[in-house]
Motif scaffolding. Sequence first.
Motif, PDB file in Angstrom:
ATOM      1  N   CYS A  62       1.868   9.046  -6.339  1.00 26.30           N
ATOM      2  CA  CYS A  62       2.405  10.403  -6.141  1.00 26.30           C
ATOM      3  C   CYS A  62       3.414  10.737  -7.234  1.00 26.30           C
ATOM      4  O   CYS A  62       3.386  11.824  -7.812  1.00 26.30           O
ATOM      5  CB  CYS A  62       3.073  10.526  -4.774  1.00 26.30           C
ATOM      6  SG  CYS A  62       1.932  10.536  -3.388  1.00 26.30           S
TER       7      CYS A  62
ATOM      8  N   ALA B 138      -4.364   8.976   2.138  1.00 28.31           N
ATOM      9  CA  ALA B 138      -3.902   7.658   1.677  1.00 28.31           C
ATOM     10  C   ALA B 138      -4.702   6.539   2.338  1.00 28.31           C
ATOM     11  O   ALA B 138      -5.002   5.529   1.696  1.00 28.31           O
ATOM     12  CB  ALA B 138      -2.421   7.494   1.964  1.00 28.31           C
TER      13      ALA B 138
ATOM     14  N   GLN C 216       0.830  -1.203   0.000  1.00 28.79           N
ATOM     15  CA  GLN C 216       0.000   0.000   0.000  1.00 28.79           C
ATOM     16  C   GLN C 216       0.865   1.254   0.000  1.00 28.79           C
ATOM     17  O   GLN C 216       0.572   2.217  -0.706  1.00 28.79           O
ATOM     18  CB  GLN C 216      -0.940  -0.010   1.197  1.00 28.79           C
ATOM     19  CG  GLN C 216      -1.989  -1.100   1.107  1.00 28.79           C
ATOM     20  CD  GLN C 216      -2.837  -1.166   2.352  1.00 28.79           C
ATOM     21  OE1 GLN C 216      -3.569  -0.237   2.652  1.00 28.79           O
ATOM     22  NE2 GLN C 216      -2.725  -2.258   3.088  1.00 28.79           N
TER      23      GLN C 216
ATOM     24  N   ILE D  37       0.145  13.006  -1.503  1.00 26.65           N
ATOM     25  CA  ILE D  37      -1.042  12.455  -0.855  1.00 26.65           C
ATOM     26  C   ILE D  37      -0.752  12.339   0.632  1.00 26.65           C
ATOM     27  O   ILE D  37       0.198  11.662   1.028  1.00 26.65           O
ATOM     28  CB  ILE D  37      -1.401  11.066  -1.437  1.00 26.65           C
ATOM     29  CG1 ILE D  37      -1.668  11.168  -2.950  1.00 26.65           C
ATOM     30  CG2 ILE D  37      -2.620  10.483  -0.717  1.00 26.65           C
ATOM     31  CD1 ILE D  37      -1.890   9.836  -3.647  1.00 26.65           C
TER      32      ILE D  37
ATOM     33  N   ILE E 250       0.808   4.057  -3.058  1.00 31.79           N
ATOM     34  CA  ILE E 250       0.593   5.497  -2.857  1.00 31.79           C
ATOM     35  C   ILE E 250       1.799   6.280  -3.354  1.00 31.79           C
ATOM     36  O   ILE E 250       1.665   7.295  -4.048  1.00 31.79           O
ATOM     37  CB  ILE E 250       0.291   5.814  -1.369  1.00 31.79           C
ATOM     38  CG1 ILE E 250      -1.035   5.163  -0.938  1.00 31.79           C
ATOM     39  CG2 ILE E 250       0.275   7.320  -1.122  1.00 31.79           C
ATOM     40  CD1 ILE E 250      -2.270   5.631  -1.678  1.00 31.79           C
TER      41      ILE E 250
ATOM     42  N   ALA F 211      -8.677   5.679  -5.918  1.00 30.21           N
ATOM     43  CA  ALA F 211      -7.462   6.355  -6.394  1.00 30.21           C
ATOM     44  C   ALA F 211      -7.785   7.287  -7.557  1.00 30.21           C
ATOM     45  O   ALA F 211      -7.341   8.440  -7.576  1.00 30.21           O
ATOM     46  CB  ALA F 211      -6.419   5.318  -6.797  1.00 30.21           C
TER      47      ALA F 211
END
Length: 77
Positions: free
Chosen positions: A48, A60, A40, A55, A44, A69
């Motif tokens: 970015c 997030a 995860q 984020i 993220i 997303a």
Amino acid sequence: MSDVLEGVKEVIVDVMKIDPKEVTVETRFIEDLKADSMDQFFLIDGLCEKFDLSISDEDARQIKSVKDAVTYIEKVK
């Protein structure tokens, strides 16, 4: 298919090392892709980098699926 969705799919395929056919707009990171906390984080981070945005940790935590997303990125772009 939107450019944002395609970009999100690219990041997921790269991070999770999966077949692009496994990723749909309804795909959930934990339940469907078995993403752990590190996955995860890298998802993220990849989003970015791909979309040149930042984020927050709080935001997030709310991004749990491909749809989340895409919606988030379209909102902040």
